[in-house]
Write a protein that holds these residues in place. Structure first.
Motif, PDB file in Angstrom:
ATOM      1  N   THR A  11       0.604  -1.089   0.189  1.00 49.37           N
ATOM      2  CA  THR A  11       0.347   0.135  -0.191  1.00 49.37           C
ATOM      3  C   THR A  11       0.905   1.440   0.315  1.00 49.37           C
ATOM      4  O   THR A  11       1.009   2.484  -0.013  1.00 49.37           O
ATOM      5  CB  THR A  11      -1.602  -0.311   0.918  1.00 49.37           C
ATOM      6  OG1 THR A  11      -0.273  -0.432   2.095  1.00 49.37           O
ATOM      7  CG2 THR A  11      -1.915  -1.126   1.633  1.00 49.37           C
ATOM      8  N   LEU A  13       2.542   2.642   2.552  1.00 48.90           N
ATOM      9  CA  LEU A  13       1.817   3.532   3.651  1.00 48.90           C
ATOM     10  C   LEU A  13       3.729   3.658   4.692  1.00 48.90           C
ATOM     11  O   LEU A  13       4.728   2.832   4.350  1.00 48.90           O
ATOM     12  CB  LEU A  13       1.526   2.235   4.844  1.00 48.90           C
ATOM     13  CG  LEU A  13       1.062   3.069   6.018  1.00 48.90           C
ATOM     14  CD1 LEU A  13      -0.310   4.426   6.110  1.00 48.90           C
ATOM     15  CD2 LEU A  13      -0.130   2.156   7.062  1.00 48.90           C
ATOM     16  N   ILE A  53      -3.839  11.885  13.458  1.00 47.97           N
ATOM     17  CA  ILE A  53      -5.130  11.141  14.436  1.00 47.97           C
ATOM     18  C   ILE A  53      -4.111  10.900  15.261  1.00 47.97           C
ATOM     19  O   ILE A  53      -3.079   9.727  14.660  1.00 47.97           O
ATOM     20  CB  ILE A  53      -5.879  10.143  13.641  1.00 47.97           C
ATOM     21  CG1 ILE A  53      -6.528  10.834  11.700  1.00 47.97           C
ATOM     22  CG2 ILE A  53      -7.057   9.843  14.503  1.00 47.97           C
ATOM     23  CD1 ILE A  53      -7.038  12.385  12.804  1.00 47.97           C
ATOM     24  N   ARG A  57      -5.566   3.018  23.498  1.00 51.77           N
ATOM     25  CA  ARG A  57      -5.976   2.501  23.709  1.00 51.77           C
ATOM     26  C   ARG A  57      -5.416   1.236  24.796  1.00 51.77           C
ATOM     27  O   ARG A  57      -3.811   1.441  24.725  1.00 51.77           O
ATOM     28  CB  ARG A  57      -5.363   1.151  22.465  1.00 51.77           C
ATOM     29  CG  ARG A  57      -5.906   1.255  20.539  1.00 51.77           C
ATOM     30  CD  ARG A  57      -5.670   0.145  20.263  1.00 51.77           C
ATOM     31  NE  ARG A  57      -6.550   0.510  19.427  1.00 51.77           N
ATOM     32  CZ  ARG A  57      -6.559  -0.966  17.964  1.00 51.77           C
ATOM     33  NH1 ARG A  57      -5.947  -1.389  17.591  1.00 51.77           N
ATOM     34  NH2 ARG A  57      -7.406  -0.756  17.158  1.00 51.77           N
ATOM     35  N   SER A  61     -10.381  -1.390  25.207  1.00 55.93           N
ATOM     36  CA  SER A  61     -11.384   0.631  25.332  1.00 55.93           C
ATOM     37  C   SER A  61     -10.471   0.908  24.383  1.00 55.93           C
ATOM     38  O   SER A  61      -9.069   0.940  24.521  1.00 55.93           O
ATOM     39  CB  SER A  61     -11.233   1.249  26.671  1.00 55.93           C
ATOM     40  OG  SER A  61     -10.464   1.583  27.670  1.00 55.93           O
ATOM     41  N   SER A  62     -10.646   2.307  23.636  1.00 60.55           N
ATOM     42  CA  SER A  62      -9.301   3.255  22.806  1.00 60.55           C
ATOM     43  C   SER A  62     -10.464   4.416  22.190  1.00 60.55           C
ATOM     44  O   SER A  62     -11.645   4.746  22.910  1.00 60.55           O
ATOM     45  CB  SER A  62      -9.537   2.796  21.843  1.00 60.55           C
ATOM     46  OG  SER A  62     -10.952   2.265  20.978  1.00 60.55           O
ATOM     47  N   ARG A  64     -10.475   8.399  20.370  1.00 60.53           N
ATOM     48  CA  ARG A  64      -9.709   8.734  19.070  1.00 60.53           C
ATOM     49  C   ARG A  64      -9.437  10.007  19.135  1.00 60.53           C
ATOM     50  O   ARG A  64     -10.794  11.134  19.489  1.00 60.53           O
ATOM     51  CB  ARG A  64     -10.502   7.691  17.648  1.00 60.53           C
ATOM     52  CG  ARG A  64      -9.916   8.603  16.838  1.00 60.53           C
ATOM     53  CD  ARG A  64     -10.452   7.966  14.877  1.00 60.53           C
ATOM     54  NE  ARG A  64     -10.654   8.457  14.382  1.00 60.53           N
ATOM     55  CZ  ARG A  64     -10.591   9.681  13.590  1.00 60.53           C
ATOM     56  NH1 ARG A  64     -11.853  10.343  14.086  1.00 60.53           N
ATOM     57  NH2 ARG A  64     -10.164   9.650  12.797  1.00 60.53           N
ATOM     58  N   ARG A  92      -1.671   4.772  18.549  1.00 64.67           N
ATOM     59  CA  ARG A  92      -1.872   4.691  16.885  1.00 64.67           C
ATOM     60  C   ARG A  92      -1.302   6.320  16.856  1.00 64.67           C
ATOM     61  O   ARG A  92      -2.783   6.617  17.449  1.00 64.67           O
ATOM     62  CB  ARG A  92      -2.863   4.154  16.352  1.00 64.67           C
ATOM     63  CG  ARG A  92      -2.396   2.648  16.715  1.00 64.67           C
ATOM     64  CD  ARG A  92      -4.508   1.848  15.811  1.00 64.67           C
ATOM     65  NE  ARG A  92      -3.423   2.106  14.231  1.00 64.67           N
ATOM     66  CZ  ARG A  92      -4.286   2.288  13.442  1.00 64.67           C
ATOM     67  NH1 ARG A  92      -5.463   2.178  13.806  1.00 64.67           N
ATOM     68  NH2 ARG A  92      -4.049   1.732  12.045  1.00 64.67           N
ATOM     69  N   LEU A  94      -1.614   8.805  13.177  1.00 60.89           N
ATOM     70  CA  LEU A  94      -2.280   7.868  12.210  1.00 60.89           C
ATOM     71  C   LEU A  94      -1.980   9.798  11.442  1.00 60.89           C
ATOM     72  O   LEU A  94      -2.016  10.557  11.722  1.00 60.89           O
ATOM     73  CB  LEU A  94      -3.238   7.689  11.695  1.00 60.89           C
ATOM     74  CG  LEU A  94      -3.495   6.415  13.154  1.00 60.89           C
ATOM     75  CD1 LEU A  94      -5.555   5.322  12.561  1.00 60.89           C
ATOM     76  CD2 LEU A  94      -3.221   5.317  12.637  1.00 60.89           C
ATOM     77  N   ARG A  96      -2.949  10.803   7.594  1.00 62.09           N
ATOM     78  CA  ARG A  96      -4.156  10.680   6.499  1.00 62.09           C
ATOM     79  C   ARG A  96      -4.077  12.051   5.754  1.00 62.09           C
ATOM     80  O   ARG A  96      -4.527  13.651   6.480  1.00 62.09           O
ATOM     81  CB  ARG A  96      -5.441  10.619   6.786  1.00 62.09           C
ATOM     82  CG  ARG A  96      -6.155  11.496   7.855  1.00 62.09           C
ATOM     83  CD  ARG A  96      -7.125  11.176   8.161  1.00 62.09           C
ATOM     84  NE  ARG A  96      -8.521  11.036   7.329  1.00 62.09           N
ATOM     85  CZ  ARG A  96      -9.999  10.684   7.756  1.00 62.09           C
ATOM     86  NH1 ARG A  96     -10.346  10.562   8.475  1.00 62.09           N
ATOM     87  NH2 ARG A  96     -10.394  11.927   6.560  1.00 62.09           N
ATOM     88  N   SER A 101      -9.706   9.248   4.168  1.00 63.52           N
ATOM     89  CA  SER A 101      -9.299   8.443   5.012  1.00 63.52           C
ATOM     90  C   SER A 101      -8.429   7.325   4.600  1.00 63.52           C
ATOM     91  O   SER A 101      -7.624   6.663   5.857  1.00 63.52           O
ATOM     92  CB  SER A 101      -9.784   7.575   5.621  1.00 63.52           C
ATOM     93  OG  SER A 101     -11.012   6.445   3.955  1.00 63.52           O
ATOM     94  N   ARG A 102      -8.136   7.177   3.374  1.00 68.16           N
ATOM     95  CA  ARG A 102      -7.106   6.514   3.156  1.00 68.16           C
ATOM     96  C   ARG A 102      -5.430   7.104   3.486  1.00 68.16           C
ATOM     97  O   ARG A 102      -4.825   7.966   4.050  1.00 68.16           O
ATOM     98  CB  ARG A 102      -6.104   6.507   1.845  1.00 68.16           C
ATOM     99  CG  ARG A 102      -5.228   4.805   1.888  1.00 68.16           C
ATOM    100  CD  ARG A 102      -5.558   4.861  -0.252  1.00 68.16           C
ATOM    101  NE  ARG A 102      -4.075   3.746   0.339  1.00 68.16           N
ATOM    102  CZ  ARG A 102      -3.926   2.790  -1.310  1.00 68.16           C
ATOM    103  NH1 ARG A 102      -4.898   2.767  -1.529  1.00 68.16           N
ATOM    104  NH2 ARG A 102      -3.386   1.463  -1.136  1.00 68.16           N
ATOM    105  N   LEU A 103      -4.798   6.389   4.648  1.00 74.69           N
ATOM    106  CA  LEU A 103      -3.628   6.873   5.559  1.00 74.69           C
ATOM    107  C   LEU A 103      -2.572   6.986   4.483  1.00 74.69           C
ATOM    108  O   LEU A 103      -1.737   6.401   4.070  1.00 74.69           O
ATOM    109  CB  LEU A 103      -3.410   5.783   6.767  1.00 74.69           C
ATOM    110  CG  LEU A 103      -4.235   5.390   7.382  1.00 74.69           C
ATOM    111  CD1 LEU A 103      -3.839   4.774   8.702  1.00 74.69           C
ATOM    112  CD2 LEU A 103      -4.695   6.594   8.344  1.00 74.69           C
ATOM    113  N   GLU A 108       2.682   2.484  14.833  1.00 76.39           N
ATOM    114  CA  GLU A 108       1.975   1.528  15.023  1.00 76.39           C
ATOM    115  C   GLU A 108       1.907   0.855  17.176  1.00 76.39           C
ATOM    116  O   GLU A 108       3.609   0.969  17.027  1.00 76.39           O
ATOM    117  CB  GLU A 108       1.777   0.142  15.025  1.00 76.39           C
ATOM    118  CG  GLU A 108       0.915   0.027  13.363  1.00 76.39           C
ATOM    119  CD  GLU A 108      -0.690   0.768  13.037  1.00 76.39           C
ATOM    120  OE1 GLU A 108      -1.145   0.123  14.081  1.00 76.39           O
ATOM    121  OE2 GLU A 108      -1.394   1.542  12.466  1.00 76.39           O
TER     122      GLU A 108
END
Lengths: 250, 250
Positions: A11, A13, A53, A57, A61-62, A64, A92, A94, A96, A101-103, A108
């Motif tokens: 991908t 990424l 973003i 976690r 539970s998490s 955002r 995490r 992120l 974007r 929405s594609r990173l 990670e």
């Protein structure tokens, strides 16, 4: 001998290394807060208006958080009060594009380490465990975390420097890790798996891998590792010296 | 009646009463006695009868429309949800055929510290409200259940809050598995484990469990916390085609 990697990145990424970001954790007692203090993305073609973003976690539970544009993200502390305090905390990060929405890039399993704590294959984290003194968490993708009751040890470094804690808890934690290694021996050859990091440690103890498949032999394999580990660190001798020193002092 | 909140003593008393399981109706003191305190500025009709948990969640969403969501989910309001369990106890409770015992305590009392983390998601009133408030009619995927049944779908989707709060996941699940007011047969069935699967066995494929797995994979490449359900459905592999085709035909 070089090992074959099974990782691929079809991908495209971008992977943000842990050294290129800094997350600060503030423990106020009644509430934990975090802030993203540093994020280095130089050398990557990421537009200035891309979004940052952060996903915190803990256990099941998490939370955002959209921290805003990559060129001016919000560094203010954010509350983690709604997260499960009885499980390891990870993040995490992120990146974007603003309209998709594609990173573009991600970091990670970012974990926070007590600055006073050394690098360890079994990092220690404090947690709310009720009346349970400690628990080894093996559920995460980043490897084992030794959770220690906050009411007994206020920081990971204090636990790590307590000879009794180390002598009484670590051997059992190591045994549980060994069982987990044996459950997925392929992970010992996969660079992207946390188990891979344990190969050198096992080799250093003179232990052969992969672990045996038969149950009896496997139990012996785990017990042998624990014994070698204890012998190397001479846990009982340390406790003995500590007891004698306490006796002389009284 | 005006909403009330169980006090800490009230929560303990309710838990003890549940474990003893000797009566069919909780003591009056848990409804409006000294084991309760003044609650939120809202009212509930204790004579309401609900056909399922979606109706229950919708009703609570209406009654609590003016109260801040974060506050409702906070520890401070756990006693409110516990009190609602008392109010609607006769509809929520179910005795096990073998033991005669009620469901375990966490189905009535918000339980944040379990052996494997928080069990707050199992509390009947809180989760019914949370899912409807967050997902509207898409929450039917989990909540078209008898009042005294938590259900496997709810266990799958509500136990991890990154799933429970994911609008794209619930929207996609509603698109794929909801037909009017019914969940399609087999939507939540377990896929046969790979080792036991025979050639051609597609049991569980395209179902809810596999949807969660897909979400886990996609979130490595997409910010799934902020994408539309249509975008998510469009990214799903072919095993989901039978459900997408059926949804389009319906």
């Amino acid at each position: 001998m070089p090992r074959m990697t099974r990782r691929s990145n079809p991908t495209g990424l971008g992977e943000i290394a842990n050294k290129n970001l800094q997350i600060n954790l503030l423990d106020l007692g009644h509430e934990r807060q975090f802030s993203l203090a540093r994020l280095e993305l130089s050398g990557r073609s990421i537009p200035n208006d891309a979004r940052v973003i952060c996903v915190a976690r803990s256990g099941s539970s998490s939370l955002r958080y959209d921290l805003g544009r990559v060129d001016s993200w919000d560094r203010a502390p954010r509350s983690l009060a709604d997260l499960d305090a009885s499980a390891p905390l990870s993040f995490r990060v992120l990146i974007r594009p603003s309209g998709s929405s594609r990173l573009l890039a991600s970091a990670e399993n970012v974990r926070l380490r007590d600055q006073a704590q050394g690098e360890s294959l079994i990092p220690i984290e404090i947690a709310d465990l009720g009346q349970l003194a400690w628990r080894l968490d093996l559920d995460g993708d980043s490897g084992p975390i030794l959770l220690v009751n906050r009411s007994v040890y206020p920081s990971a470094a204090i636990a790590e420097n307590d000879a009794q804690f180390v002598a009484l808890v670590l051997p059992e934690a190591v045994r549980q890790v060994c069982e987990s290694l044996a459950e997925d021996p392929d992970g010992l050859e996969d660079e992207s798996d946390w188990r891979f990091q344990w190969v050198d440690w096992l080799t250093g103890l003179g232990v052969q891998t992969p672990p045996p498949e038969q149950e009896d032999a496997l139990e012996r394999w785990c017990a042998d590792i624990v014994m070698r580990f204890c012998n190397r660190h001479m846990f009982c001798s340390t406790l003995e010296r500590q007891r004698d020193a306490a006796g002389e002092g009284s | 009646m005006k909403m009330r909140r169980l006090t800490a003593d009230g929560q303990k008393s309710f838990a003890t009463w549940l474990e003893q399981g000797t009566g069919e109706t909780p003591p009056e003191s848990l409804l409006d006695g000294d084991l309760t305190e003044d609650g939120l500025a809202a009212e509930v009709d204790e004579s309401m009868v609900f056909q399922n948990r979606f109706e229950f969640g919708s009703y609570l969403t209406n009654q609590l429309a003016t109260v801040d969501f974060v506050r409702l989910m906070s520890i401070a309001e756990d006693g409110t949800w516990d009190w609602l369990s008392v109010v609607y106890f006769s509809q929520i409770r179910k005795r096990a055929k073998k033991t005669g015992r009620f469901q375990s305590v966490e189905h009535f009392i918000v339980t944040r510290k379990g052996l494997k983390g928080s069990l707050a998601y199992r509390q009947a009133a809180r989760t019914s409200f949370e899912l409807v408030r967050f997902h509207g009619s898409a929450a039917k995927v989990c909540l078209l259940r008898a009042m005294n049944t938590f259900g496997d779908t709810a266990e799958q989707l509500a136990s991890r809050n990154y799933l429970a709060r994911n609008s794209a996941l619930f929207g996609a699940a509603a698109t794929l598995y909801l037909r009017g007011d019914a969940v399609v047969k087999g939507a939540s069935s377990y896929p046969t484990p790979p080792k036991k699967r025979k050639k051609g066995d597609r049991k569980g494929y395209g179902g809810l469990r596999r949807l969660q797995i897909q979400l886990g994979r996609l979130q490595l490449t997409y910010d799934t916390g902020d994408m539309s359900s249509q975008d998510l459905v469009a990214l799903l592999p072919r095993e989901f085609d039978k459900h997408t085709a059926a949804a389009e035909a319906a």
